[in-house]
Design a protein around this motif. Structure first.
Motif, PDB file in Angstrom:
ATOM      1  N   MET A 107      75.430  70.718   0.112  1.00 50.49           N
ATOM      2  CA  MET A 107      76.530  69.792  -0.066  1.00 50.49           C
ATOM      3  C   MET A 107      77.278  70.193  -1.335  1.00 50.49           C
ATOM      4  SD  MET A 107      76.600  65.719  -0.993  1.00 50.49           S
ATOM      5  CE  MET A 107      75.246  65.396   0.020  1.00 50.49           C
ATOM      6  N   GLY A 108      78.578  70.176  -1.235  1.00 50.40           N
ATOM      7  CA  GLY A 108      79.411  70.479  -2.386  1.00 50.40           C
ATOM      8  C   GLY A 108      79.938  69.210  -3.026  1.00 50.40           C
ATOM      9  N   LEU A 109      80.514  69.355  -4.189  1.00 44.83           N
ATOM     10  CA  LEU A 109      81.050  68.221  -4.929  1.00 44.83           C
ATOM     11  C   LEU A 109      82.122  67.482  -4.133  1.00 44.83           C
ATOM     12  CD1 LEU A 109      81.175  66.582  -7.527  1.00 44.83           C
ATOM     13  CD2 LEU A 109      82.821  68.233  -8.397  1.00 44.83           C
ATOM     14  N   LEU A 110      82.924  68.215  -3.376  1.00 42.05           N
ATOM     15  CA  LEU A 110      83.991  67.579  -2.601  1.00 42.05           C
ATOM     16  C   LEU A 110      83.445  66.698  -1.474  1.00 42.05           C
ATOM     17  CD1 LEU A 110      86.507  70.567  -2.368  1.00 42.05           C
ATOM     18  CD2 LEU A 110      86.585  68.607  -3.919  1.00 42.05           C
ATOM     19  N   ASP A 111      82.189  66.915  -1.092  1.00 41.37           N
ATOM     20  CA  ASP A 111      81.570  66.144  -0.006  1.00 41.37           C
ATOM     21  C   ASP A 111      80.679  65.012  -0.503  1.00 41.37           C
ATOM     22  OD1 ASP A 111      82.677  67.925   1.917  1.00 41.37           O
ATOM     23  OD2 ASP A 111      81.064  69.341   1.482  1.00 41.37           O
ATOM     24  N   LEU A 112      80.469  64.930  -1.798  1.00 37.86           N
ATOM     25  CA  LEU A 112      79.533  63.963  -2.361  1.00 37.86           C
ATOM     26  C   LEU A 112      80.099  62.546  -2.352  1.00 37.86           C
ATOM     27  CD1 LEU A 112      76.841  63.467  -3.842  1.00 37.86           C
ATOM     28  CD2 LEU A 112      78.080  63.849  -5.971  1.00 37.86           C
ATOM     29  N   ALA A 132      78.867  59.056  -3.845  1.00 38.06           N
ATOM     30  CA  ALA A 132      77.854  58.536  -4.761  1.00 38.06           C
ATOM     31  C   ALA A 132      77.034  57.410  -4.142  1.00 38.06           C
ATOM     32  CB  ALA A 132      78.516  58.068  -6.048  1.00 38.06           C
ATOM     33  N   ALA A 133      77.647  56.544  -3.368  1.00 36.81           N
ATOM     34  CA  ALA A 133      76.937  55.408  -2.768  1.00 36.81           C
ATOM     35  C   ALA A 133      75.801  55.854  -1.845  1.00 36.81           C
ATOM     36  CB  ALA A 133      77.916  54.525  -2.003  1.00 36.81           C
ATOM     37  N   GLU A 134      75.887  57.070  -1.324  1.00 39.53           N
ATOM     38  CA  GLU A 134      74.838  57.589  -0.451  1.00 39.53           C
ATOM     39  C   GLU A 134      73.659  58.156  -1.239  1.00 39.53           C
ATOM     40  OE1 GLU A 134      76.744  60.389   2.140  1.00 39.53           O
ATOM     41  OE2 GLU A 134      77.959  58.844   3.105  1.00 39.53           O
ATOM     42  N   HIS A 135      73.810  58.255  -2.559  1.00 39.82           N
ATOM     43  CA  HIS A 135      72.776  58.814  -3.433  1.00 39.82           C
ATOM     44  C   HIS A 135      72.626  57.919  -4.662  1.00 39.82           C
ATOM     45  CE1 HIS A 135      72.990  62.478  -1.022  1.00 39.82           C
ATOM     46  NE2 HIS A 135      74.298  62.316  -1.061  1.00 39.82           N
ATOM     47  N   PRO A 136      72.059  56.716  -4.493  1.00 43.52           N
ATOM     48  CA  PRO A 136      72.031  55.734  -5.584  1.00 43.52           C
ATOM     49  C   PRO A 136      71.312  56.199  -6.844  1.00 43.52           C
ATOM     50  CG  PRO A 136      70.688  55.009  -3.729  1.00 43.52           C
ATOM     51  CD  PRO A 136      71.424  56.230  -3.290  1.00 43.52           C
ATOM     52  N   TYR A 137      70.432  57.188  -6.748  1.00 41.08           N
ATOM     53  CA  TYR A 137      69.716  57.673  -7.923  1.00 41.08           C
ATOM     54  C   TYR A 137      70.643  58.338  -8.944  1.00 41.08           C
ATOM     55  CZ  TYR A 137      70.032  61.886  -5.091  1.00 41.08           C
ATOM     56  OH  TYR A 137      70.504  62.915  -4.312  1.00 41.08           O
ATOM     57  N   TRP A 168      86.774  61.024  -9.613  1.00 40.28           N
ATOM     58  CA  TRP A 168      86.233  59.990  -8.722  1.00 40.28           C
ATOM     59  C   TRP A 168      84.754  59.763  -8.987  1.00 40.28           C
ATOM     60  CZ3 TRP A 168      88.753  56.429  -6.359  1.00 40.28           C
ATOM     61  CH2 TRP A 168      90.035  56.661  -5.877  1.00 40.28           C
ATOM     62  N   LEU A 169      83.995  60.839  -9.102  1.00 37.83           N
ATOM     63  CA  LEU A 169      82.561  60.723  -9.336  1.00 37.83           C
ATOM     64  C   LEU A 169      82.278  60.045 -10.672  1.00 37.83           C
ATOM     65  CD1 LEU A 169      79.749  61.351  -8.238  1.00 37.83           C
ATOM     66  CD2 LEU A 169      79.876  63.544  -9.454  1.00 37.83           C
ATOM     67  N   THR A 170      83.037  60.399 -11.693  1.00 36.56           N
ATOM     68  CA  THR A 170      82.860  59.791 -13.008  1.00 36.56           C
ATOM     69  C   THR A 170      83.155  58.290 -12.949  1.00 36.56           C
ATOM     70  OG1 THR A 170      83.468  61.872 -14.073  1.00 36.56           O
ATOM     71  CG2 THR A 170      83.559  59.904 -15.432  1.00 36.56           C
ATOM     72  N   CYS A 171      84.183  57.903 -12.225  1.00 35.05           N
ATOM     73  CA  CYS A 171      84.514  56.478 -12.084  1.00 35.05           C
ATOM     74  C   CYS A 171      83.404  55.723 -11.355  1.00 35.05           C
ATOM     75  CB  CYS A 171      85.831  56.308 -11.343  1.00 35.05           C
ATOM     76  SG  CYS A 171      87.261  56.840 -12.290  1.00 35.05           S
ATOM     77  N   GLU A 172      82.770  56.366 -10.387  1.00 36.41           N
ATOM     78  CA  GLU A 172      81.693  55.716  -9.634  1.00 36.41           C
ATOM     79  C   GLU A 172      80.393  55.648 -10.428  1.00 36.41           C
ATOM     80  OE1 GLU A 172      81.319  56.290  -5.192  1.00 36.41           O
ATOM     81  OE2 GLU A 172      82.398  58.113  -5.781  1.00 36.41           O
ATOM     82  N   VAL A 173      80.027  56.761 -11.031  1.00 37.47           N
ATOM     83  CA  VAL A 173      78.727  56.872 -11.696  1.00 37.47           C
ATOM     84  C   VAL A 173      78.735  56.231 -13.082  1.00 37.47           C
ATOM     85  CG1 VAL A 173      77.032  58.515 -12.588  1.00 37.47           C
ATOM     86  CG2 VAL A 173      78.118  58.928 -10.387  1.00 37.47           C
TER      87      VAL A 173
END
Length: 81
Positions: free
Chosen positions: A1-6, A8-13, A50-55
């Motif tokens: 999986m690449g960053l563009l496909d990640l 965050a909600a599917e990987h709560p850890y 996007w990832l930073t805003c989620e995490v």
């Protein structure tokens, strides 16, 4: 999986991080070289935002992007919320 496909909600850890470190590749991967109108680097940067805003890590390091702070081409990305 690449960053563009990640997603965050599917990987709560991944929500329990202190440092998120990322950087753009110095050499583009062969898969992106074949794209017409390639916006690969910008897509990656947007995915990082996007990832930073989620995490919501305590700290963020973005390497290999000298124009991120003051380059005109990325001005709109700096203002993106």
């Amino acid at each position: 999986m690449g960053l563009l496909d990640l997603v965050a909600a599917e990987h709560p850890y991944i929500y329990d991080v202190d440092l998120q470190a990322t950087g753009l590749p110095s050499v583009k991967p062969p898969a992106s070289a074949a794209r017409s109108g390639d916006h690969y680097e910008r897509e990656l940067l947007e995915a990082v935002v996007w990832l930073t805003c989620e995490v919501r890590p305590r700290a963020l390091i973005v390497e290999n992007v000298p124009d991120l702070v003051d380059g005109r081409a990325l001005a709109d990305l700096r203002k993106w919320r």
